[in-house]
Design an enzyme around this catalytic site. Sequence first.
Site, PDB file in Angstrom:
ATOM      1  N   LYS A 237       0.886  -1.252   0.022  1.00  0.00           N
ATOM      2  CA  LYS A 237      -0.064   0.025   0.017  1.00  0.00           C
ATOM      3  C   LYS A 237       0.678   1.298  -0.001  1.00  0.00           C
ATOM      4  O   LYS A 237       0.564   2.324  -0.824  1.00  0.00           O
ATOM      5  CB  LYS A 237      -0.825   0.038   1.392  1.00  0.00           C
ATOM      6  CG  LYS A 237      -1.827   1.432   1.503  1.00  0.00           C
ATOM      7  CD  LYS A 237      -2.510   1.566   0.385  1.00  0.00           C
ATOM      8  CE  LYS A 237      -3.379   3.039   0.153  1.00  0.00           C
ATOM      9  NZ  LYS A 237      -3.642   3.666   1.361  1.00  0.00           N
TER      10      LYS A 237
ATOM     11  N   ASN B 216       1.123   4.246  -2.890  1.00  0.00           N
ATOM     12  CA  ASN B 216       0.998   5.759  -2.745  1.00  0.00           C
ATOM     13  C   ASN B 216       1.925   6.673  -3.418  1.00  0.00           C
ATOM     14  O   ASN B 216       1.698   7.521  -3.740  1.00  0.00           O
ATOM     15  CB  ASN B 216       0.670   6.037  -1.301  1.00  0.00           C
ATOM     16  CG  ASN B 216      -0.573   5.590  -0.682  1.00  0.00           C
ATOM     17  OD1 ASN B 216      -1.331   4.756  -1.242  1.00  0.00           O
ATOM     18  ND2 ASN B 216      -1.017   6.198   0.480  1.00  0.00           N
TER      19      ASN B 216
HETATM   20  P1  NDP Z   1     -10.708   9.951  10.303  1.00  0.00           P
HETATM   21  O1  NDP Z   1      -9.806  11.202  10.913  1.00  0.00           O
HETATM   22  O2  NDP Z   1     -11.823  10.206   9.665  1.00  0.00           O
HETATM   23  O3  NDP Z   1     -10.949   8.896  11.404  1.00  0.00           O
HETATM   24  C1  NDP Z   1      -9.868   8.451  12.410  1.00  0.00           C
HETATM   25  C2  NDP Z   1     -10.620   7.392  13.536  1.00  0.00           C
HETATM   26  O4  NDP Z   1      -9.756   7.002  14.412  1.00  0.00           O
HETATM   27  C3  NDP Z   1     -11.921   8.167  13.914  1.00  0.00           C
HETATM   28  O5  NDP Z   1     -12.634   7.208  14.338  1.00  0.00           O
HETATM   29  C4  NDP Z   1     -11.305   8.579  15.645  1.00  0.00           C
HETATM   30  O6  NDP Z   1     -12.170   8.650  16.546  1.00  0.00           O
HETATM   31  C5  NDP Z   1     -10.200   7.388  15.713  1.00  0.00           C
HETATM   32  N1  NDP Z   1      -9.308   7.726  16.708  1.00  0.00           N
HETATM   33  C6  NDP Z   1      -8.324   8.698  16.766  1.00  0.00           C
HETATM   34  N2  NDP Z   1      -7.492   8.621  17.696  1.00  0.00           N
HETATM   35  C7  NDP Z   1      -7.816   7.443  18.414  1.00  0.00           C
HETATM   36  C8  NDP Z   1      -7.293   6.986  19.669  1.00  0.00           C
HETATM   37  N3  NDP Z   1      -6.303   7.326  20.194  1.00  0.00           N
HETATM   38  N4  NDP Z   1      -7.966   5.700  19.841  1.00  0.00           N
HETATM   39  C9  NDP Z   1      -9.082   5.086  19.195  1.00  0.00           C
HETATM   40  N5  NDP Z   1      -9.341   5.707  18.119  1.00  0.00           N
HETATM   41  C10 NDP Z   1      -8.836   6.873  17.849  1.00  0.00           C
HETATM   42  O7  NDP Z   1      -9.374   9.230   9.467  1.00  0.00           O
HETATM   43  P2  NDP Z   1      -9.877   8.225   8.090  1.00  0.00           P
HETATM   44  O8  NDP Z   1     -11.118   7.211   8.502  1.00  0.00           O
HETATM   45  O9  NDP Z   1      -9.612   8.933   6.858  1.00  0.00           O
HETATM   46  O10 NDP Z   1      -8.634   7.445   8.228  1.00  0.00           O
HETATM   47  C11 NDP Z   1      -8.337   6.162   9.146  1.00  0.00           C
HETATM   48  C12 NDP Z   1      -7.151   5.473   8.413  1.00  0.00           C
HETATM   49  O11 NDP Z   1      -7.452   5.035   7.417  1.00  0.00           O
HETATM   50  C13 NDP Z   1      -5.898   6.287   8.549  1.00  0.00           C
HETATM   51  O12 NDP Z   1      -4.701   5.550   8.892  1.00  0.00           O
HETATM   52  C14 NDP Z   1      -5.781   6.795   7.277  1.00  0.00           C
HETATM   53  O13 NDP Z   1      -4.466   6.990   6.702  1.00  0.00           O
HETATM   54  C15 NDP Z   1      -6.219   5.496   6.486  1.00  0.00           C
HETATM   55  N6  NDP Z   1      -6.823   5.790   5.037  1.00  0.00           N
HETATM   56  C16 NDP Z   1      -7.675   6.769   4.807  1.00  0.00           C
HETATM   57  C17 NDP Z   1      -7.934   6.886   3.431  1.00  0.00           C
HETATM   58  C18 NDP Z   1      -8.547   8.148   3.125  1.00  0.00           C
HETATM   59  O14 NDP Z   1      -9.159   8.413   2.118  1.00  0.00           O
HETATM   60  N7  NDP Z   1      -9.412   8.847   3.964  1.00  0.00           N
HETATM   61  C19 NDP Z   1      -7.688   5.952   2.459  1.00  0.00           C
HETATM   62  C20 NDP Z   1      -6.932   4.744   2.905  1.00  0.00           C
HETATM   63  C21 NDP Z   1      -6.461   4.733   4.216  1.00  0.00           C
HETATM   64  P3  NDP Z   1     -12.454  10.190  17.128  1.00  0.00           P
HETATM   65  O15 NDP Z   1     -12.804  10.894  15.865  1.00  0.00           O
HETATM   66  O16 NDP Z   1     -13.598   9.943  17.893  1.00  0.00           O
HETATM   67  O17 NDP Z   1     -11.287  10.702  17.610  1.00  0.00           O
END
Ligand code: NDP
Length: 466
Positions: A181, A185
């Site tokens: 992955k 990227n």
């Molecule tokens: P978001 O910021 O939308 O979501 C992050 C999530 O992680 C939220 O549910 C958040 O909860 C949770 N979180 C943050 N800190 C903690 C913690 N300390 N403990 C537990 N939960 C936590 O990010 P994305 O969904 O966009 O991305 C998630 C992953 O997927 C990342 O690694 C990203 O790089 C990867 N990714 C993203 C893509 C994209 O296009 N967006 C594509 C492919 C992979 P809360 O909001 O309650 O803090």
Amino acid sequence: MLNSIGVIGLGVMGRNIAMNMASHDENVAIYNYTPDLTEQLVTNREGLPLHPYYDVEAFVRSLERPRKIFVMVTAGSAIDSVIDSLIPHLETGDIIMDGGNSHFLDTERRFDQLNEHGIEYIGVGVSGGEVGARTGPAIMPGGTKEAYDQVAPILTKIAAQVNGDPCCVYIGPKGAGHFVKMVHNGIEYADMQLIAEAYSFLRVRLGLDVEEIADIFSSWNDGELKSYLIEITADILRKKDDETGLPLIDVILDQAGQKGTGKWTSLQSIDNGIASSIITEALFARYLSAVKAERVAAASVLGGPEARPALDKDVWIERIRQALYMGKIAAYAQGFTQYRTSSELYDWNLRLEEIALIFRGGCIIRAEFLNVISEAFATDASLDNLMLAPYFADKVQAYQTSLRQVVAEGALTGLASPCLSTSLTYYDSYRTANSNANILQAQRDYFGAHTYARTDREGMFHTEWQ
Ligand code: NDP
């Protein structure tokens, strides 16, 4: 009834993956460490079998054994804290999947950590953004094959499907999925930058307007350049700004962001002695774009060349198309060389023809020519470089003049084309049988007694140069 899988982390990607799983008849337990996102998803669950939990223990208890937990949280320490919160509640054989963009070396560390507890860990590369997560992403899982076989029925059905084949295959042990992955990227960075440079040439050097360029990209998307990135670039160029009525592209600031996976690809290639100059140049192009204020100041101090005569549009549009395609071939050649070399280094046995196939759907770099890449590695799994496969060797032979003309004209015009010019340099360097590295070896031996090999006999030699 127990849930067949659980999803932790209900941000952009996690909630869409959970809905995707539930749309495929899985009973999905959902949990987020703060309750708001869980409540939001429950409100918007569209009748899907998504079952909310507000503490980790109840979430884990709700799952069928072996428990399958898909974690989709911010990469980094959040993953470690989720793992630490799960360990006390899990049993031998349970499976944690990390779908985030974790660094593959972190995944290897977590794999070893969980292995000590008898818990399986799968680093799952996911590409496709928000829409892909909901409708079918490309999925790159790495871990033990036994653990993958347990989750494969779910992962393969939520993945993008191309001609009936899921864009999800077992990649290899431990961090292999996240590695694939990561380099995906890096390739994406190069592909995007090459397209941006083709756009600049059309706009700045040929003087075409945005709509004409949109039509050119659309027509390119009917041919061998057909790909998601070319398609969305045409869409982007057609979009008008609601406030000003201008093409939206003209009111978007020219400062590119990045989240680190391209940088990791470059750092890994540098650490392992792999020339991924086009990918790295794409990263540097973003860095240079970021110093907007400096660039604006420099523009009034540092002059460019004299204006050049107008060019024949039709001739040059085709040259740019060919240059872009050749640049793309060179960039993918670098990415796949990084796969091959790293696979040997880490003993992963990556199957490059399958990796190319899973990129055909769901992900950002999906493109028609991935079929040809796959065929090239299916025909010769130990191919040193993609450019050596007969199809690509013929293409670069046919298109190199166009790339040379576009790079040269760009240079004479003062139009920066970092990835196009680096693609040409890579091509010319790679096909140079006798290079100038003998000068470097002589210099190294002269000032540092570093020794050199000879062309006519075995061994290392030192000369008293003075
Ligand atoms: P978001 O910021 O939308 O979501 C992050 C999530 O992680 C939220 O549910 C958040 O909860 C949770 N979180 C943050 N800190 C903690 C913690 N300390 N403990 C537990 N939960 C936590 O990010 P994305 O969904 O966009 O991305 C998630 C992953 O997927 C990342 O690694 C990203 O790089 C990867 N990714 C993203 C893509 C994209 O296009 N967006 C594509 C492919 C992979 P809360 O909001 O309650 O803090």
